[in-house]
Design an enzyme around this catalytic site. Structure first.
Site, PDB file in Angstrom:
ATOM      1  N   ARG A   1      72.266 -15.748 -50.962  1.00 25.02           N
ATOM      2  CA  ARG A   1      72.896 -16.901 -51.601  1.00 25.02           C
ATOM      3  C   ARG A   1      72.708 -18.180 -50.798  1.00 25.02           C
ATOM      4  O   ARG A   1      73.132 -19.245 -51.261  1.00 25.02           O
ATOM      5  CB  ARG A   1      74.399 -16.663 -51.725  1.00 25.02           C
TER       6      ARG A   1
ATOM      7  N   ARG B   1      83.664 -22.263 -56.916  1.00 26.12           N
ATOM      8  CA  ARG B   1      82.584 -21.269 -56.800  1.00 26.12           C
ATOM      9  C   ARG B   1      81.318 -21.767 -57.502  1.00 26.12           C
ATOM     10  O   ARG B   1      80.203 -21.559 -57.026  1.00 26.12           O
ATOM     11  CB  ARG B   1      83.032 -19.926 -57.392  1.00 26.12           C
TER      12      ARG B   1
ATOM     13  N   LYS C   1      75.767 -10.853 -63.908  1.00 23.55           N
ATOM     14  CA  LYS C   1      74.896 -10.175 -62.924  1.00 23.55           C
ATOM     15  C   LYS C   1      75.362  -8.742 -62.668  1.00 23.55           C
ATOM     16  O   LYS C   1      74.548  -7.822 -62.650  1.00 23.55           O
ATOM     17  CB  LYS C   1      74.905 -10.907 -61.570  1.00 23.55           C
TER      18      LYS C   1
ATOM     19  N   ARG D   1      91.435 -10.920 -60.863  1.00 23.90           N
ATOM     20  CA  ARG D   1      90.767 -11.195 -59.582  1.00 23.90           C
ATOM     21  C   ARG D   1      91.357 -12.450 -58.953  1.00 23.90           C
ATOM     22  O   ARG D   1      91.488 -13.480 -59.612  1.00 23.90           O
ATOM     23  CB  ARG D   1      89.261 -11.389 -59.814  1.00 23.90           C
TER      24      ARG D   1
ATOM     25  N   ARG E   1      87.781 -13.131 -67.560  1.00 26.18           N
ATOM     26  CA  ARG E   1      87.772 -12.054 -66.563  1.00 26.18           C
ATOM     27  C   ARG E   1      89.016 -12.133 -65.679  1.00 26.18           C
ATOM     28  O   ARG E   1      89.580 -11.111 -65.295  1.00 26.18           O
ATOM     29  CB  ARG E   1      86.508 -12.152 -65.695  1.00 26.18           C
TER      30      ARG E   1
HETATM   31  P1  AMP Z   1      80.568 -12.112 -56.406  1.00 26.38           P
HETATM   32  O1  AMP Z   1      81.361 -10.964 -56.928  1.00 26.38           O
HETATM   33  O2  AMP Z   1      79.127 -11.785 -56.164  1.00 26.38           O
HETATM   34  O3  AMP Z   1      80.719 -13.361 -57.227  1.00 26.38           O
HETATM   35  O4  AMP Z   1      81.151 -12.458 -54.963  1.00 26.38           O
HETATM   36  C1  AMP Z   1      82.525 -12.773 -54.789  1.00 26.38           C
HETATM   37  C2  AMP Z   1      82.713 -13.566 -53.504  1.00 26.38           C
HETATM   38  O5  AMP Z   1      82.261 -12.803 -52.376  1.00 26.38           O
HETATM   39  C3  AMP Z   1      81.927 -14.878 -53.420  1.00 26.38           C
HETATM   40  O6  AMP Z   1      82.571 -15.949 -54.082  1.00 26.38           O
HETATM   41  C4  AMP Z   1      81.865 -15.076 -51.912  1.00 26.38           C
HETATM   42  O7  AMP Z   1      83.095 -15.520 -51.380  1.00 26.38           O
HETATM   43  C5  AMP Z   1      81.643 -13.650 -51.425  1.00 26.38           C
HETATM   44  N1  AMP Z   1      80.199 -13.323 -51.372  1.00 26.38           N
HETATM   45  C6  AMP Z   1      79.524 -12.428 -52.130  1.00 26.38           C
HETATM   46  N2  AMP Z   1      78.220 -12.396 -51.809  1.00 26.38           N
HETATM   47  C7  AMP Z   1      78.055 -13.311 -50.820  1.00 26.38           C
HETATM   48  C8  AMP Z   1      76.933 -13.779 -50.087  1.00 26.38           C
HETATM   49  N3  AMP Z   1      75.693 -13.297 -50.311  1.00 26.38           N
HETATM   50  N4  AMP Z   1      77.147 -14.732 -49.152  1.00 26.38           N
HETATM   51  C9  AMP Z   1      78.367 -15.214 -48.901  1.00 26.38           C
HETATM   52  N5  AMP Z   1      79.470 -14.845 -49.576  1.00 26.38           N
HETATM   53  C10 AMP Z   1      79.318 -13.910 -50.535  1.00 26.38           C
END
Ligand code: AMP
Length: 189
Positions: A88, A144, A13, A133, A127
């Site tokens: 989400r 996740r 994404k 990370r 990654r």
């Molecule tokens: P991502 O890089 O989009 O995978 O986001 C990394 C982490 O940030 C996720 O695993 C969540 O802990 C948090 N996060 C990102 N976007 C959201 C969202 N829309 N709602 C809740 N937590 C989020």
């Protein structure tokens, strides 16, 4: 163009959102990136978010919604935006609708990147090695994905019912996937 990009962790994404937002001339708004920037700066938002991120859980809706609400008021969002990783949860879908409605706007399209789960786990493990990370350890990756399938995957059906959903195969090279998205959105590359 007011777009949402969905798909499981590791679907690509972030990469695709960067390319497509550049083509469309709209900001790429990644809630994950905003949380990570706050974690790096050690802000109170970052300190709170990190607890959830490191466990593979979602940051509470109240915190996340307030952050997006603020971001969408910035001037650069006037021509539109590409949201990556938001909404989400069902509550976030409702909040985003309310934010858009109050501004007299609505979503143009929701794009879902579909991927094979084994492929995604492989990408995430890679990654983790490349970027270090803290939420890319194997246990957290598994959590996740679980959270994604429990809370986020069902949202695509809601958008599909509204006629907003476009599904794009996320497997292949970056360029191949970009080309599919461009074709699906019928935009000029
Ligand atoms: P991502 O890089 O989009 O995978 O986001 C990394 C982490 O940030 C996720 O695993 C969540 O802990 C948090 N996060 C990102 N976007 C959201 C969202 N829309 N709602 C809740 N937590 C989020």
């Amino acid at each position: 163009m007011r777009l949402v990009l969905m798909g499981p962790p590791g679907a690509g994404k972030g990469t695709q959102a960067g390319v497509i937002s550049g083509m469309l001339g709209v900001p790429h708004i990644s809630t994950g990136d905003i949380f990570r920037a706050n974690v790096s700066k050690g802000t109170s938002l970052g300190i709170e978010a990190k607890r959830y991120m490191d466990a593979g859980e979602y940051v509470p809706d109240g915190v996340t919604n307030a952050m997006v609400r603020d971001r969408l008021t910035h001037d650069d969002c006037r021509p539109g935006f590409l949201l990556d990783g938001y909404p989400r949860t069902v509550e976030q879908v409702g909040e985003l609708n309310a934010m858009l409605q109050s501004a007299g706007h609505r979503l143009s399209q929701v794009l879902e990147l579909t991927v094979d789960i084994d492929e995604v786990v492989g990408r995430l493990v890679k990654r983790a090695a490349d970027q270090g990370r803290s939420d890319d350890t194997e246990d957290v990756i598994r959590r996740r994905l679980e959270v994604y399938f429990e809370q986020t995957a069902p949202l695509t059906a809601m958008y599909d019912a509204q006629g907003l959903l476009l599904r794009v195969d996320g497997l292949g090279s970056i360029d191949e996937v970009t080309a599919r998205i461009v074709a699906a959105l019928a935009i000029e590359a």
